[in-house]
Design an enzyme around this catalytic site. Structure first.
Site, short mmCIF file in Angstrom:
data_model
loop_
_atom_site.label_atom_id
_atom_site.label_comp_id
_atom_site.label_asym_id
_atom_site.label_seq_id
_atom_site.Cartn_x
_atom_site.Cartn_y
_atom_site.Cartn_z
N CYS A 232 0.83 -1.20 0.00
CA CYS A 232 0.00 0.00 0.00
C CYS A 232 0.87 1.25 0.00
O CYS A 232 1.83 1.35 0.77
CB CYS A 232 -0.91 0.00 1.22
SG CYS A 232 -2.11 1.34 1.24
N ARG B 62 -13.04 1.18 -4.10
CA ARG B 62 -12.57 1.14 -2.71
C ARG B 62 -11.85 2.44 -2.35
O ARG B 62 -11.82 2.85 -1.20
CB ARG B 62 -11.62 -0.05 -2.52
CG ARG B 62 -11.12 -0.22 -1.11
CD ARG B 62 -10.21 -1.44 -0.98
NE ARG B 62 -9.98 -1.74 0.43
CZ ARG B 62 -9.01 -1.18 1.15
NH1 ARG B 62 -8.19 -0.31 0.60
NH2 ARG B 62 -8.88 -1.49 2.43
#
Length: 502
Positions: A321, A417
């Site tokens: 991430c 998302r």
């Protein structure tokens, strides 16, 4: 002169440590040892995923398309944990993944392909990812099993123009869908057969072969009870987004037997998620809802007030991430877990520490800082149960692992998302990489659990609740580790070494 011994004040309370204005990761902090009066094997790690869903093991597989599909879901449930099936596929496919995991009681899935006896198989694509082709009178799972063809037998078949009915093996003895390994093994022994067909309500669920039974029986004995619902099925979660079409997706999942839903967003404190929480609680009042992701008390409070049954904590802490780097938003995971747990505890809402887990020590820290479970991606990726095929890279056997914020994953639908599905330009908040082959989760998770128990023993916590009590009573003490202390706390000063924990 007063020589009275001052009261012992060693280390810092979590309250003092986490109010200094620093954002700490798991590696930044270390617990000080406490008093031991129990064996490590006596440590009770049972917990709650949500208000109403208990788990024997505090481990959750992340809803990522390179981590959680049917094989991972069945394996995690058999271990006493749970998996959350990703939503980066059409709703019907996601529901089918969930049903496959729930349609058996053994952590063995071959994801079988089906054919009619008149079918001619000219390419191995017909087998999909399965080592078998199951032959039924209808050519689908709903029908009478007539036989099966192993991929190896098809490969050795010289005349690929023959119908599969001409060279298929006879059908093996059937067993009920909920048969355990011992029952399946008994049937194989009594029938002198190398395979058993699992059936449920007239439908062929799967084919289990002796090699797979022996493989699973060779792993450490499962001591925690499996995560099973009142209907006798494995419990499985699934992720959905917060858009209007996710309501239809949720309907598919509920019909497939969904046990808990995760509202999947990188930043959960939004009008979209609050409205989705209200919708789910109104339409499916018996279904527990996990909200997130959040990293602050303010975010958490909004979702708690909306009615979530669990909170997912983490923003930018995963190995793949890049949210903190790209968007300059997030929080160190240790600080996030502690602060959110403070406010969630007051409302009885369990916290899921999502991301940043690289070893058993990180799990101990996450749970001891107030989390009820840990959600893992990279820790489980690369395992036998993770989706995808193994390939060799620089001499190592690896599997692909990608962030749901990577451009590659976004093209499959995960951009919602990150609230980027309507944006003209896609901005990546994750990367695509590879992780080394870890073997089966059925093998390494029991060892990880034992390491966590030993960590709990060292801090004097005989259970998860005990660890939380020690934290809130200020008996559990911590310190910040300098860079040199972190180096010293790991393997150092060696020319070479073998990193092997079990």
């Amino acid at each position: 002169m007063d020589f009275t011994t001052p009261p012992i004040e060693d280390g810092f309370t979590a309250e003092k440590l986490f109010t200094q204005g620093f954002s700490y990761t798991y590696d930044d902090v270390i617990f000080l040892p406490h008093y031991i009066d129990f064996a490590a094997d006596a440590v009770d790690l049972s917990t709650r995923l949500t208000r109403r869903l208990p788990l024997a093991v505090p481990f959750v597989a992340s809803p990522m398309d390179t981590v959680s599909e049917s094989a991972m879901a069945a394996a995690m449930a058999s271990l006493g944990g749970i998996a959350v099936v990703h939503s980066n596929v059409p709703a019907a496919v996601q529901a089918a993944i969930l049903r496959r995991a729930k349609s058996r009681r053994v952590p063995i899935l071959s994801d079988p392909a089906f054919a009619a006896p008149s079918a001619v198989v000219e390419h191995d694509d017909a087998f999909g990812a399965s080592p078998f082709l199951l032959v039924t009178d209808t050519g689908t799972s709903v029908g009478k099993l007539l036989g099966y063809v192993a991929r190896s037998d098809w490969t050795n078949q010289t005349d690929k123009g023959l119908r599969v009915g001409d060279y298929m093996a006879p059908p093996p003895k059937p067993a009920p869908w909920n048969a355990d390994l011992n029952k399946i093994n008994e049937i194989m022994e009594s029938e002198k057969s190398g395979a058993v067909a699992l059936e449920r309500d007239g439908e062929v669920v799967d084919l289990v072969v002796r090699e797979e039974v022996e493989r699973v029986r060779g792993y450490p004995k499962l001591v925690a009870p499996a995560t099973v619902g009142a209907d006798g099925e494995f419990m499985v979660g699934a992720a959905v987004g917060t858009r209007e079409d996710d309501k239809e997706r949720l309907e598919h999942l509920v019909k497939a037997g969904l046990n808990v839903v995760v509202l999947d967003s990188s930043q959960g404190n939004s009008i979209y998620q609050l409205e989705m929480v209200n919708y789910v609680k109104r339409v499916y009042p018996e279904l527990d809802v996990i909200g997130g992701n959040v990293v602050t008390m303010y975010q958490a409070e909004n979702l708690i007030q909306a009615g979530v049954d669990g909170l997912r904590v983490g923003m930018g802490s995963g190995s793949i991430c890049t949210t903190q780097e790209v968007c300059a938003v997030g929080r160190g995971q240790a600080t996030a877990v502690y602060n959110v747990s403070l406010i969630a505890y007051k409302s009885g809402v369990p916290v899921i520490a999502d991301g940043g887990i690289s070893n058993s020590g990180h799990i101990v820290k996450a749970l001891s800082l107030g989390a009820s479970t840990v959600m893992m991606g990279s820790f489980l990726a690369g395992s036998l149960e993770a989706p995808g095929a193994y390939v060799y890279q620089n001499g190592q056997r690896v599997k692909k692992y990608r962030g749901m914020g990577s451009l590659e994953a976004m093209t499959k639908g995960s951009d919602a998302r990150y609230l980027g599905d309507t944006a003209k330009l896609k901005i990546a908040q994750g990367v695509v990489g590879a992780v080394k082959d870890k073997g089966s989760v059925l093998n390494f998770i029991p060892y990880t659990l034992q390491a966590v128990r030993q960590g709990f023993q060292d801090i004097g916590a005989s259970s998860l609740q005990s660890a939380h009590d020690l934290l809130r009573s200020r008996e559990l003490r911590l310190e910040v580790r300098s860079g040199a202390a972190q180096v010293e706390g790991g393997v150092h000063g060696l020319v070479s070494y073998e990193k092997k924990y079990f």
